[in-house]
Design an enzyme around this catalytic site. Structure first.
Site, PDB file in Angstrom:
ATOM      1  N   GLY A 199      73.597  67.006  97.229  1.00 56.29           N
ATOM      2  CA  GLY A 199      74.537  67.940  97.834  1.00 56.29           C
ATOM      3  C   GLY A 199      75.960  67.513  97.552  1.00 56.29           C
ATOM      4  CB  ALA A 202      82.146  66.761 102.227  1.00 57.39           C
ATOM      5  N   GLY A 204      77.419  64.025 101.681  1.00 59.93           N
ATOM      6  CA  GLY A 204      76.876  62.720 101.277  1.00 59.93           C
ATOM      7  C   GLY A 204      77.397  61.600 102.168  1.00 59.93           C
ATOM      8  CD  GLU A 221      70.936  62.019  91.834  1.00 64.19           C
ATOM      9  OE1 GLU A 221      71.817  62.482  91.067  1.00 64.19           O
ATOM     10  OE2 GLU A 221      70.275  61.004  91.562  1.00 64.19           O
ATOM     11  CB  CYS A 255      75.315  69.174  90.388  1.00 63.03           C
ATOM     12  SG  CYS A 255      73.818  68.854  89.445  1.00 63.03           S
TER      13      CYS A 255
END
Ligand code: NAD
Length: 467
Positions: A199, A202, A204, A221, A255
């Site tokens: 994700g 922030a 994380g 990740e 991503c």
């Protein structure tokens, strides 16, 4: 576009769910190679048999074209499963270790592998199947049990996953929890032995703070601003096509998607013109009518992305239809480095293109920022490519391509710095859920008494003679 609805897991049921998979882990059933293989086979069957329901759900959630869904969600996960199953025996085998002279007197050492235990896997919405099933492959291969928390923003796909996991995998070992922030917060309050999160940086940080309470290891990740750099000698037609694909794939919600493009000044105008032509070739004159161009995941993200280019020089696209969650492929000309679009991960179909004359100055600027998840270098000169790779650190990279390094299932995938901690795919998936445990075994046939006090000159001489 209406979204499917999803029933969230009641928060008060979450501790019991985690207890259940912990009991299963403690029963040791997940540790045998045969059991792991059987679950990997079942996972493969799940993806093969339930493929239509996953591809259909992805169409409902984000109008993802089936070919993109198959390539980026199903195929990558299938490859991960097959690599793990084919290599499981080798990976699980104890590693033998050459002994140092001193400790090696009458002793041998091996590194055995043990599963970390109960894993929590939190997935993101942009590739909701692959980002949840991919880490699960590592958990199963390593002999862990797991709780999966897919994204609430792709409800049809998360529901399809819940049903499929319950049908194909051992429900006592692998289970899906559904929900948004309150449910994820409740899950994070439980104790796990490994947390694998995909994700934003922030969230994380929230995950890592929750993990720190129990010193639980994490794999994070995350994302970032991945640049494409088009050097003076780049083959322009191919660079334009590959960059447009890497930008507009999944409507920019990738991503490792190209975030922005730096183009040598000598190629700048031509790059822009060719990009407009390429977008039309890929998605037609009206991309909203194209079956190959997906939608933005929700209205909040449509508004967020629109605000990023609202005050910029839009030279192509820029159309927004909030009700349809549609933003057309958009090109922004030369935004300022301190503008919002150059300081936030765009995560949408908007391509800022910036000219440069001095490559080193551009590399300095990239290095001054956070380490990206990917760097894409376009040049015909391998020395230039190696130079850029040497200066700019990123999770992964491609030379003369975009995105495709993620599909190399035997190579590690992960971020560095703010783009992530840890890695997976292939052997790294297995290692992410495994503790490598050093075990030394010494013979009792004799005593290495020179090791033990009281020390004296003779013992000292023996030690020095050995080492
Ligand atoms: P996100 O961080 O908003 O959400 C990810 C997960 O965290 C979801 O399951 C969500 O329910 C949960 N979550 C959200 N807010 C939370 C909170 N406050 N507390 C606890 N849990 C919370 O990310 P996203 O919007 O789903 O995905 C986009 C981001 O993910 C981008 O930054 C992208 O670059 C990154 N990403 C990284 C990878 C990778 O492999 N490195 C892959 C895909 C996406």
């Amino acid at each position: 576009m209406e979204q499917a609805s999803l029933t969230y897991t009641p928060v008060d049921e979450i501790p019991g769910i985690v207890d259940k998979v912990r009991k299963t882990f403690r029963s040791d059933v997940t540790k045998s190679q045969a059991w792991r293989k059987q679950q990997l086979d079942a996972l493969e069957q799940m993806l093969l048999n339930e493929q239509d329901s996953f591809l259909g759900a992805l169409e409902v959630d984000v109008r993802k074209p089936r070919q993109e869904s198959y390539a980026s969600e199903i195929a990558i996960a299938l490859e991960d499963i097959r690599i793990a199953r084919d290599n499981l025996h080798k990976w699980m085998s104890p590693e033998s270790v050459k002994m140092p002279m001193l400790a090696g007197v009458g002793a041998s050492t091996k590194v055995i592998h043990e599963p970390l235990g109960v894993a929590l896997i939190i997935g993101a919405w942009n590739y909701p199947v692959m980002l949840t099933i991919g880490p699960l492959v590592g958990a199963i291969a390593a002999g862990c049990t797991a709780v999966l928390k897919p994204s609430e923003l792709t409800p049809a796909t998360s529901l399809a996953m819940e049903k499929a996991v319950a049908k194909y995998l051992d429900p006592a070992a692998y289970t899906v929890v559904q929900g948004g922030i309150p449910e994820t917060t409740a899950v994070l309050e439980q104790r796990f032995d490994q947390i694998f999160f995909t994700g934003s940086p922030a969230v994380g940080k929230i995950v890592m703070a929750a993990a720190a309470k129990n010193l639980t290891p994490v794999v994070l990740e995350l994302g970032g601003k991945s640049p494409a750099i088009v050097c003076e000698d780049a083959k322009l037609d191919s660079a334009v096509r590959r960059i447009a694909w890497g930008k507009f794939y999944n409507a920019g919600q990738t991503c490792i998607g190209v975030d922005y493009v730096l183009v040598h000044e000598s190629k700048y105008e031509e790059f822009l013109t060719k990009t407009y032509e390429t977008i039309e070739k890929m998605y037609g004159a009206d991309p909203q009518a194209s079956r190959d161009f997906p939608r933005i995941v929700d209205k909040r993200n449509v508004a967020r992305i629109e605000a990023l280019f609202a005050n910029e020089s839009v030279v192509f696209g820029g159309e927004v239809d909030l009700d349809d969650r549609y933003i057309s492929p958009t090109v922004v000309r030369n935004p300022a480095w301190d503008s919002p679009i150059m300081n936030e991960e765009i995560f949408g179909p908007v391509m800022p293109v910036i000219p440069f004359t001095d490559l080193e100055a551009e590399l300095d600027r990239i290095i001054d920022g956070e380490k990206p998840l990917a760097t894409y270098i376009f040049t015909e000169d391998h020395k230039t490519a190696d130079h850029i790779l040497g200066r700019v650190s990123s999770g992964g990279a491609c030379v003369n391509d975009t995105l495709t390094h993620v599909s190399v299932g035997r190579a590690p995938f992960g971020g560095v710095g703010q783009s992530g901690i840890g890695r997976y795919h292939g052997h790294d998936s297995y290692l992410s859920f495994t503790h490598r445990r050093t075990v030394l075994t010494r013979t009792t046939a004799f005593e290495p008494s020179f090791l033990y006090p009281p020390y004296n000159a003779t013992k000292d001489r023996i030690v020095k003679a050995i080492v």
